[in-house]
Write a protein that holds these residues in place. Sequence first.
Motif, PDB file in Angstrom:
ATOM      1  N   LEU A  51       0.807  -1.213   0.000  1.00  0.00           N
ATOM      2  CA  LEU A  51       0.000   0.000   0.000  1.00  0.00           C
ATOM      3  C   LEU A  51       0.843   1.267   0.000  1.00  0.00           C
ATOM      4  O   LEU A  51       0.529   2.231  -0.699  1.00  0.00           O
ATOM      5  N   THR A  52       1.917   1.280   0.781  1.00  0.00           N
ATOM      6  CA  THR A  52       2.727   2.489   0.847  1.00  0.00           C
ATOM      7  C   THR A  52       3.600   2.683  -0.388  1.00  0.00           C
ATOM      8  O   THR A  52       3.983   3.815  -0.689  1.00  0.00           O
ATOM      9  N   SER A  53       3.888   1.607  -1.093  1.00  0.00           N
ATOM     10  CA  SER A  53       4.701   1.736  -2.309  1.00  0.00           C
ATOM     11  C   SER A  53       3.971   2.501  -3.406  1.00  0.00           C
ATOM     12  O   SER A  53       4.605   3.094  -4.270  1.00  0.00           O
ATOM     13  N   SER A  54       2.653   2.492  -3.364  1.00  0.00           N
ATOM     14  CA  SER A  54       1.910   3.178  -4.414  1.00  0.00           C
ATOM     15  C   SER A  54       1.964   4.695  -4.270  1.00  0.00           C
ATOM     16  O   SER A  54       1.917   5.410  -5.256  1.00  0.00           O
ATOM     17  N   PHE A  55       2.036   5.200  -3.034  1.00  0.00           N
ATOM     18  CA  PHE A  55       2.091   6.658  -2.875  1.00  0.00           C
ATOM     19  C   PHE A  55       3.400   7.164  -2.270  1.00  0.00           C
ATOM     20  O   PHE A  55       3.521   8.343  -1.947  1.00  0.00           O
ATOM     21  N   ALA A  56       4.389   6.304  -2.124  1.00  0.00           N
ATOM     22  CA  ALA A  56       5.685   6.739  -1.586  1.00  0.00           C
ATOM     23  C   ALA A  56       6.395   7.761  -2.478  1.00  0.00           C
ATOM     24  O   ALA A  56       6.977   8.710  -1.953  1.00  0.00           O
ATOM     25  N   PRO A  57       6.363   7.623  -3.811  1.00  0.00           N
ATOM     26  CA  PRO A  57       7.026   8.649  -4.635  1.00  0.00           C
ATOM     27  C   PRO A  57       6.442  10.051  -4.441  1.00  0.00           C
ATOM     28  O   PRO A  57       7.174  11.035  -4.471  1.00  0.00           O
TER      29      PRO A  57
END
Length: 84
Positions: A51-57
């Motif tokens: 889940l966090t990889s999708s909005f980390a950038p």
Amino acid sequence: WYNDSLTQLVLMSLVVFAGPGMFNSLNSIGLGGDPTFGNILNTALYCTWMLTSSFAPTIVNILGAKWTLLLGTLGYPVYSLAMY
């Protein structure tokens, strides 16, 4: 000396090198003798990563790399306490 790019590269390399070892050691400490708890905890960890990889950038673009790395390290003590 700490503003040098080589120093920053070495520090990040040491952190990335130590990460898998810490993960394996936390998974090997027994989890109270119940492997089901370890499976549930690892499932929660991988779902959190997904889940966090999708909005980390986006967070890195807003806060910058230094503050995002600091923010990311705040969850590790919670994870290690849950494993212990």
